[in-house]
Design a protein around this motif. Structure first.
Motif, short mmCIF file in Angstrom:
data_model
loop_
_atom_site.label_atom_id
_atom_site.label_comp_id
_atom_site.label_asym_id
_atom_site.label_seq_id
_atom_site.Cartn_x
_atom_site.Cartn_y
_atom_site.Cartn_z
N LEU A 177 62.68 30.85 32.66
CA LEU A 177 61.59 30.53 31.95
C LEU A 177 60.42 29.85 33.08
O LEU A 177 59.23 30.04 32.78
CB LEU A 177 62.04 29.22 31.16
CG LEU A 177 62.71 29.63 29.82
CD1 LEU A 177 63.54 28.36 29.27
CD2 LEU A 177 61.73 30.23 28.88
N GLU A 178 60.89 29.23 34.01
CA GLU A 178 59.96 28.71 34.89
C GLU A 178 59.02 29.82 35.61
O GLU A 178 57.78 29.86 35.54
CB GLU A 178 60.69 28.22 36.14
CG GLU A 178 61.08 26.76 36.01
CD GLU A 178 62.07 26.09 37.28
OE1 GLU A 178 62.64 25.04 36.86
OE2 GLU A 178 62.40 27.13 38.02
N HIS A 179 59.47 31.04 35.80
CA HIS A 179 58.67 32.07 36.08
C HIS A 179 57.86 32.86 35.05
O HIS A 179 56.52 32.89 35.26
CB HIS A 179 59.56 33.07 36.89
CG HIS A 179 59.96 33.20 38.15
ND1 HIS A 179 61.26 32.08 38.44
CD2 HIS A 179 59.64 33.35 39.21
CE1 HIS A 179 61.08 32.17 39.59
NE2 HIS A 179 60.46 32.72 40.20
N ILE A 180 58.47 32.66 34.06
CA ILE A 180 57.56 33.58 32.78
C ILE A 180 56.54 32.62 32.49
O ILE A 180 55.31 32.94 32.05
CB ILE A 180 58.49 34.07 31.76
CG1 ILE A 180 57.76 35.16 30.90
CG2 ILE A 180 58.82 32.80 30.69
CD1 ILE A 180 57.51 36.22 31.76
N ILE A 181 56.70 31.37 32.48
CA ILE A 181 55.58 30.09 32.25
C ILE A 181 54.60 30.31 33.17
O ILE A 181 53.24 30.32 32.35
CB ILE A 181 56.16 28.95 32.34
CG1 ILE A 181 57.22 28.49 31.03
CG2 ILE A 181 55.16 27.87 32.31
CD1 ILE A 181 57.94 27.19 31.46
N MET A 182 54.80 30.76 34.44
CA MET A 182 53.55 30.95 35.34
C MET A 182 52.79 32.19 35.05
O MET A 182 51.79 32.17 34.92
CB MET A 182 54.08 31.08 36.66
CG MET A 182 54.55 29.66 37.37
SD MET A 182 54.81 29.48 39.21
CE MET A 182 56.61 29.94 39.22
N CYS A 183 53.69 33.29 34.61
CA CYS A 183 52.94 34.37 34.17
C CYS A 183 52.06 34.09 32.91
O CYS A 183 50.98 34.75 32.95
CB CYS A 183 54.11 35.56 33.81
SG CYS A 183 55.07 36.05 35.33
N ARG A 184 52.54 33.50 31.97
CA ARG A 184 51.70 33.29 30.84
C ARG A 184 50.60 32.53 31.07
O ARG A 184 49.54 32.88 30.42
CB ARG A 184 52.54 32.47 29.87
CG ARG A 184 53.63 33.11 29.39
CD ARG A 184 54.18 33.31 28.07
NE ARG A 184 55.33 33.44 27.67
CZ ARG A 184 55.80 34.56 27.20
NH1 ARG A 184 55.14 35.72 27.14
NH2 ARG A 184 57.35 34.76 26.83
N LEU A 185 50.60 31.47 31.93
CA LEU A 185 49.32 30.77 32.19
C LEU A 185 48.29 31.75 32.83
O LEU A 185 47.22 31.58 32.56
CB LEU A 185 49.60 29.69 33.24
CG LEU A 185 50.47 28.53 32.59
CD1 LEU A 185 50.76 27.58 33.54
CD2 LEU A 185 49.83 28.02 31.51
N VAL A 186 48.71 32.85 33.63
CA VAL A 186 47.70 33.75 34.03
C VAL A 186 47.36 34.78 33.26
O VAL A 186 46.01 35.08 33.29
CB VAL A 186 48.55 34.41 35.43
CG1 VAL A 186 47.55 35.57 36.09
CG2 VAL A 186 48.97 33.45 36.55
N THR A 187 48.15 35.13 32.42
CA THR A 187 47.71 36.37 31.52
C THR A 187 46.98 35.51 30.22
O THR A 187 46.46 36.12 29.21
CB THR A 187 49.05 36.95 31.02
OG1 THR A 187 49.90 36.06 30.32
CG2 THR A 187 49.49 37.78 32.01
N GLY A 188 46.85 34.30 30.14
CA GLY A 188 45.94 33.34 29.12
C GLY A 188 46.86 33.43 28.00
O GLY A 188 46.38 33.48 26.77
N HIS A 189 48.17 32.98 28.01
CA HIS A 189 48.85 32.72 26.72
C HIS A 189 49.50 31.31 26.93
O HIS A 189 50.61 30.90 27.05
CB HIS A 189 50.10 33.63 26.65
CG HIS A 189 49.62 34.96 26.53
ND1 HIS A 189 49.53 36.04 27.46
CD2 HIS A 189 48.99 35.78 25.31
CE1 HIS A 189 49.06 37.14 27.06
NE2 HIS A 189 49.03 37.07 25.53
#
Length: 605
Positions: A333-345
């Motif tokens: 979850l920690e990694h996917i949260i960072m991805c979402r912040l970058v992809t605009g979610h």
């Protein structure tokens, strides 16, 4: 021990004298293995053995079985402890296996009751007297090493694992020797003792390749070895160099999933260990793949593997309450949260942050291991929704909570970006930048973090109008990020360089930077870089008199703005948005209101 000679513990009577014992034992086992287990009846049968004054060996084993059933199936810790303490006490040498198993269980129970200091001497004593019993000697060494690790005393844990490796070598178990050494390598990596890790991993590689044994055991050693290598590279921010290792690891796990778990019992009792169940290894390989994809900026790939891993975790957690599964889940979850912040979610990221909070509420240990990461993620979320004061508070909290050097450098880098955006925090900013100076005594060996430190310098110089200095820093970032395929840093540096050339009136050079930045940003996809580069393209084309292209870029910019704005509004209206004010103590409890909509975060003390 000066007890009776071996064998004399079995009592006077012939086999007939023991038939009642075997009958009660069989019945107890039948109740224990019923589905669901009939614990009360099982305990009754075992208790019925004791009043009949059985021979000492039977009595010790019965106490062990009672302790074990009560420990595993009931909440009755006191009774379990009482029985296990009796099983440990007799000083008769031939009950060794009973004594070791009881000591192992009893120290587990002590640890659950927070009496770690009672558990340690018990294990030490059992280790001392178990040298003639390879299986138990190794198992107890692993157990005590784990106890020291949980207490963050990694030096003692490493010493014990070294003792275990040497013992395993002497009793001819190369397999378990490799397990001890790999475990030690894992702790050395955690301690950042990189000089010691390299020779150790080389030795492990040789042992694993030369070992001829059960194929599943051999492949699982290789997975352990490769996971350590991959995480070592990722810690060093070497996203490109890690690829061959990662590929080997993925092939290895595919091989394991085709092998059958034939219960071939090893001839050497010291070989009776497994590193991780097959299913856990699969999730772990997904996890390191996600770590790689996120660092390299392949965010859709990270998303795909996270979904697979989380689905598998959900299935596993229905049958298995092993704490490692919750750790895996939190790290994913920690990694996917960072991805979402970058992809605009951002809204999704916020809900996932709240999910991490809930997982941490269920386990104090998980929280103490991940509190700094949680506040760091909240800080990143705050930046994305432009709440800079909250971002600063979150990062400051995270810095207070972490002892991990790489995380510390990551937080400082992001806090510096907050100060740069606020524009009036020069004193604090200078002292931060001094601590992460990429040209001089950079505090960590991570390639990626050093490249990011150059970028932050470039950003600061840009805001101060020192364009030539900014260009020098950004070219350093580009050199480093190209060397290791760090896509996001490359995109950010290109667009900032494009901006500098635009300000300096060098439109052709600006265009040469911003076009590849735009392509890379849409490949990642990085929403804020897309927004930034489309605005720059619009202004560039306007300045060069390309009305059509300017219009097209303006349209793109408009679309990105709309998407980001909608997501922004959605995120800020979620009840979880209140998490941004939490900077102290355990994660706040979220609750359902009795009437009307969901309110959240009751205990924001």
């Amino acid at each position: 021990g000066a007890g009776p000679t071996p064998g004399s513990g079995s009592g006077g009577g012939a086999a007939g004298g023991e038939s009642w014992y075997l009958a009660l034992l069989g019945l107890a086992e039948h109740f224990r293995t019923s589905s669901p287990p009939k614990v009360r009846l099982c305990v009754h049968c075992l208790q019925a053995v004791l009043p009949r004054k059985p021979p000492a060996r039977m009595e010790a084993r019965t106490h062990l079985q009672l302790g074990s059933v009560l420990y595993h199936h009931t909440r009755n810790g006191d009774q379990a402890r009482g029985h296990l303490e009796k099983a440990v006490s007799p000083g008769i040498p031939q009950f060794e296996d009973v004594k070791f198993e009881a000591a192992s269980l009893l120290s587990e129970l002590y640890c659950q009751e927070n009496s770690v200091d009672t558990a340690k001497p018990l294990l030490r004593k059992a280790i001392q007297i178990s040298q003639q019993t390879p299986y138990w000697h190794c198992r107890l060494l692993f157990q005590l090493a784990q106890l020291h690790t949980l207490e963050k005393d990694l030096v003692s844990a490493c010493d014990l694992l070294g003792v275990g490796a040497e013992y395993a070598r002497v009793v001819g178990s190369e397999y378990t020797r490799a397990l001890f050494l790999l475990s030690k390598g894992m702790l050395l990596l955690m301690e950042r003792k990189l000089q010691e890790v390299h020779p150790l991993l080389t030795l492990c590689g040789q042992i694993v390749e030369n070992w001829q044994g059960n194929p599943i055991q051999k492949e699982s050693l290789r997975v352990f070895f490769l996971v350590l290598q991959v995480t070592h590279y990722l810690d060093a921010g070497q996203v490109k160099s890690v690829k061959p290792c990662l590929k080997q690891l993925q092939q290895c796990i595919q091989t394991i999933s085709t092998l059958h778990d034939d219960e071939i019992l090893p001839s050497n009792p010291a070989d009776l260990f497994h590193w991780l169940p097959k299913e856990h290894m699969c999730v772990l390989v997904y996890l390191v793949t996600v770590m790689h994809s996120m660092q390299a900026g392949y965010l859709e790939k990270a998303q795909k593997y996270t979904d697979k891993a989380l689905m598998q975790l959900e299935k596993l957690k229905m049958l298995d309450c092993s704490p490692i599964l919750s750790s895996f889940q939190v790290i994913l979850l920690e990694h996917i949260i960072m991805c979402r912040l970058v992809t605009g979610h951002k809204a999704t990221a916020l809900q996932e942050i709240s999910q991490v909070c809930q997982l941490c509420q269920q386990s104090p240990r998980l929280f103490s291991n991940h509190a700094a990461q949680l506040h760091t993620l909240l800080g990143l979320y705050c930046i994305s929704v432009n709440c800079m004061d909250n971002a600063e508070a979150q990062f400051t909290t995270a810095l207070r909570l972490t002892t991990h050097q790489e995380l510390w450098a990551f937080i400082v880098t992001n806090l510096a970006s907050v100060y740069i955006r606020e524009g009036n925090r020069h004193q604090e900013l200078y002292s931060l930048l001094e601590r992460i100076n990429p040209d001089h005594n950079f505090p960590v060996s991570s390639h990626c973090l050093r490249a990011a430190a150059f970028y932050i310098r470039g950003l600061f110089s840009f805001f101060q109008g020192r364009y030539n200095e900014a260009k020098r820093f950004l070219r350093e970032t580009l050199k480093m990020s190209n060397a290791e395929d760090l896509n996001r840093l490359t995109a950010c540096s290109l667009v900032l360089l494009g901006h500098i050339f635009y300000v300096l009136g060098n439109h052709r050079e600006s265009n040469n930077m911003v076009v590849p930045a735009m392509q890379l940003a849409s490949k990642i996809p990085d929403m804020s870089v897309q927004l930034w580069s489309s605005a720059l393209l619009r202004d560039l084309n306007k300045a060069c008199g390309n009305a059509m292209d300017a219009h097209e870029a303006a349209q793109m910019h408009q679309n990105f703005s709309q998407q980001l704005l909608q997501d922004h509004i959605e995120a800020c209206s979620l009840p979880e948005h209140n998490l941004i004010t939490w900077t102290d103590g355990p994660p706040p409890v979220q609750f359902q209101a009795q009437n009307g909509p969901t309110t959240s975060l009751a205990s924001l003390l």
